[in-house]
Design a protein around this motif. Sequence first.
Motif, PDB file in Angstrom:
ATOM      1  N   ASN A 106     -30.862 -13.473 -13.672  1.00 29.39           N
ATOM      2  CA  ASN A 106     -29.632 -13.276 -14.440  1.00 29.39           C
ATOM      3  C   ASN A 106     -29.957 -12.993 -15.917  1.00 29.39           C
ATOM      4  O   ASN A 106     -31.098 -13.127 -16.366  1.00 29.39           O
ATOM      5  N   ASP A 107     -28.912 -12.630 -16.666  1.00 30.21           N
ATOM      6  CA  ASP A 107     -29.131 -12.251 -18.059  1.00 30.21           C
ATOM      7  C   ASP A 107     -29.627 -13.408 -18.912  1.00 30.21           C
ATOM      8  O   ASP A 107     -30.373 -13.202 -19.884  1.00 30.21           O
ATOM      9  N   GLU A 108     -29.247 -14.603 -18.579  1.00 28.87           N
ATOM     10  CA  GLU A 108     -29.718 -15.755 -19.349  1.00 28.87           C
ATOM     11  C   GLU A 108     -31.229 -15.925 -19.199  1.00 28.87           C
ATOM     12  O   GLU A 108     -31.939 -16.194 -20.177  1.00 28.87           O
TER      13      GLU A 108
ATOM     14  N   GLU B  83     -28.449  -3.402 -25.761  1.00 28.61           N
ATOM     15  CA  GLU B  83     -28.164  -3.940 -27.092  1.00 28.61           C
ATOM     16  C   GLU B  83     -27.670  -5.381 -27.020  1.00 28.61           C
ATOM     17  O   GLU B  83     -28.075  -6.233 -27.829  1.00 28.61           O
ATOM     18  N   ALA B  84     -26.815  -5.682 -26.057  1.00 31.18           N
ATOM     19  CA  ALA B  84     -26.303  -7.052 -25.918  1.00 31.18           C
ATOM     20  C   ALA B  84     -27.412  -8.014 -25.504  1.00 31.18           C
ATOM     21  O   ALA B  84     -27.474  -9.164 -25.977  1.00 31.18           O
ATOM     22  N   LEU B  85     -28.311  -7.555 -24.642  1.00 37.62           N
ATOM     23  CA  LEU B  85     -29.419  -8.402 -24.200  1.00 37.62           C
ATOM     24  C   LEU B  85     -30.361  -8.711 -25.362  1.00 37.62           C
ATOM     25  O   LEU B  85     -30.793  -9.863 -25.547  1.00 37.62           O
ATOM     26  N   LEU B  86     -30.672  -7.704 -26.174  1.00 35.14           N
ATOM     27  CA  LEU B  86     -31.552  -7.934 -27.323  1.00 35.14           C
ATOM     28  C   LEU B  86     -30.877  -8.820 -28.365  1.00 35.14           C
ATOM     29  O   LEU B  86     -31.536  -9.654 -29.004  1.00 35.14           O
ATOM     30  N   HIS B  87     -29.579  -8.663 -28.528  1.00 35.10           N
ATOM     31  CA  HIS B  87     -28.825  -9.509 -29.456  1.00 35.10           C
ATOM     32  C   HIS B  87     -28.892 -10.975 -29.027  1.00 35.10           C
ATOM     33  O   HIS B  87     -29.078 -11.871 -29.865  1.00 35.10           O
TER      34      HIS B  87
ATOM     35  N   LEU C  80     -41.965  -9.242 -19.062  1.00 34.54           N
ATOM     36  CA  LEU C  80     -41.079  -8.493 -19.945  1.00 34.54           C
ATOM     37  C   LEU C  80     -40.744  -7.132 -19.345  1.00 34.54           C
ATOM     38  O   LEU C  80     -39.593  -6.677 -19.398  1.00 34.54           O
ATOM     39  N   ALA C  81     -41.744  -6.467 -18.772  1.00 34.01           N
ATOM     40  CA  ALA C  81     -41.485  -5.175 -18.140  1.00 34.01           C
ATOM     41  C   ALA C  81     -40.482  -5.326 -17.006  1.00 34.01           C
ATOM     42  O   ALA C  81     -39.569  -4.505 -16.846  1.00 34.01           O
ATOM     43  N   ASP C  82     -40.633  -6.390 -16.216  1.00 31.51           N
ATOM     44  CA  ASP C  82     -39.677  -6.636 -15.139  1.00 31.51           C
ATOM     45  C   ASP C  82     -38.277  -6.889 -15.691  1.00 31.51           C
ATOM     46  O   ASP C  82     -37.277  -6.435 -15.131  1.00 31.51           O
ATOM     47  N   ALA C  83     -38.215  -7.610 -16.817  1.00 30.25           N
ATOM     48  CA  ALA C  83     -36.917  -7.946 -17.407  1.00 30.25           C
ATOM     49  C   ALA C  83     -36.170  -6.708 -17.869  1.00 30.25           C
ATOM     50  O   ALA C  83     -34.939  -6.665 -17.838  1.00 30.25           O
ATOM     51  N   LEU C  84     -36.907  -5.700 -18.313  1.00 33.92           N
ATOM     52  CA  LEU C  84     -36.271  -4.502 -18.860  1.00 33.92           C
ATOM     53  C   LEU C  84     -36.454  -3.286 -17.960  1.00 33.92           C
ATOM     54  O   LEU C  84     -36.252  -2.153 -18.392  1.00 33.92           O
ATOM     55  N   HIS C  85     -36.807  -3.524 -16.703  1.00 33.26           N
ATOM     56  CA  HIS C  85     -37.004  -2.410 -15.782  1.00 33.26           C
ATOM     57  C   HIS C  85     -35.705  -1.944 -15.133  1.00 33.26           C
ATOM     58  O   HIS C  85     -35.542  -0.759 -14.838  1.00 33.26           O
ATOM     59  N   ALA C  86     -34.785  -2.843 -14.925  1.00 32.68           N
ATOM     60  CA  ALA C  86     -33.540  -2.492 -14.233  1.00 32.68           C
ATOM     61  C   ALA C  86     -32.705  -1.543 -15.088  1.00 32.68           C
ATOM     62  O   ALA C  86     -32.797  -1.533 -16.319  1.00 32.68           O
ATOM     63  N   GLU C  87     -31.874  -0.763 -14.423  1.00 27.83           N
ATOM     64  CA  GLU C  87     -30.982   0.144 -15.137  1.00 27.83           C
ATOM     65  C   GLU C  87     -29.941  -0.639 -15.933  1.00 27.83           C
ATOM     66  O   GLU C  87     -29.306  -1.547 -15.421  1.00 27.83           O
TER      67      GLU C  87
END
Length: 445
Positions: free
Chosen positions: A2-4, A349-353, A374-381
């Motif tokens: 999840n995003d958290e 942007e919301a995730l980085l914020h 980190l790559a896995d965290a930012l791999h999804a569309e």
Amino acid sequence: MNDEQLTTIIAGELQPVTGASGDYDALLDRIGDARFVLIGEASHGTHDFYRERARLTRRLIEERGFTAVIVEADWPDAYRVNRYVLGEGDDASALDALGDFTRFPKWMWRNEDVQHFAEWLRGHNTRSGARVGFYGMDLYSMHRSMHAVIEYLEGVDPEAARRARGRYACFEPYGEDPQTYGMSAAYGIGEPCEDAAVQQFLEVSRLDPDGGSVLEEDEHFYAEQNARLALNAERYYRSMFRGRDESWNLRDTHMTDTIAALARHQEDGGRTPRFVVWAHNSHLGDARATEMGWRYGELNVGQLVRERWPRETFLLGLSTHSGDVLAADTWDAPGRRKRVRPGLPGSVEALLHAAAGERAEPNFWLDLRASGALADALHAERLQRFIGVIYRPDTERQSHYVHTRVAEEYDALLYFDETSALVPLDRTSGAEDADELPDTYPAGL
């Protein structure tokens, strides 16, 4: 995941940017021996992006011997700045040297950050004896480039100048608006001028400048690039009326070919080319990792440079969550300070914020290759925002967001939580002076 959980991973990996001299030490280590460092921006009107891009570029020039800065600007306009930073030409200041940027949007290059960088670059070249140039790679200056070809030939071969005037006369019935030519040629009204542009490019490219000095070689290369630009612009303006995707691909291919041509020119002069490229994220983030690539078949500079120099390319994206931006309401309208809405829920942007808040570090960079987590965290569309010279907050989702896979799009990402607008050198956008306007609807990228 999840995003958290994703937020926690990003917060654990981020490297703060505080304004300290060592902010980018680790980033420079990550760039390593790359010879093509492409530094993006999430808008064309954000001071923080221009400031930090220049700050990192200065270190690449001073510490890594980079030999040129190539920007998303027209070749003849930027070449006046190039002459200034090399101590050539008649301009007494960077403000004067930026004087050829007259069309909308003036502020994209006529702003305080670019002015300060050009002054710094001239000083660096003077102090060090280096010849670090400043070049444009865009193709909107079709008529100006044709005039520049003729002007060059008049000084070195008047008979060749006469032939050039005869060939380029093909464009005269359409006036100075290249879109009028493009529409007419695309629909069979009048004679296409492609053959004339091809012949002129071939003749200029075959010229052998007498003397062989560095200045003479550079001036010949300048003319050759203008002839190449006129040819590619002719094709671009015809393609505009066959579909946006085709014209986009022609434009980004031209920009990449300009980078390659400049690399060959420096190699021919005995130099090892090392280039910093400044342009919008939409041009420098690998298109294969964006909706524009996988859905619409668009390619871009980031993809093409990676493909040409796969082990020597580094892509750095820039991002923000909110703040102010200098942008127009519509094409040709004056630029004005606008409030950037917070990133949409679920967006990059919301995730980085959220990660910035968790670490209490508003500005940071991420190495997207260092950590598998980190790559896995930012791999999804996810949705990612792209603001050009136009910003439409009322239709922001439709006008400025596309789906991307950030971990594949860039090698690293530089983030500023709250950003401020560029400070322009002019009160108006400059649209009233324009004679050649690009087609970059809807966001002016």
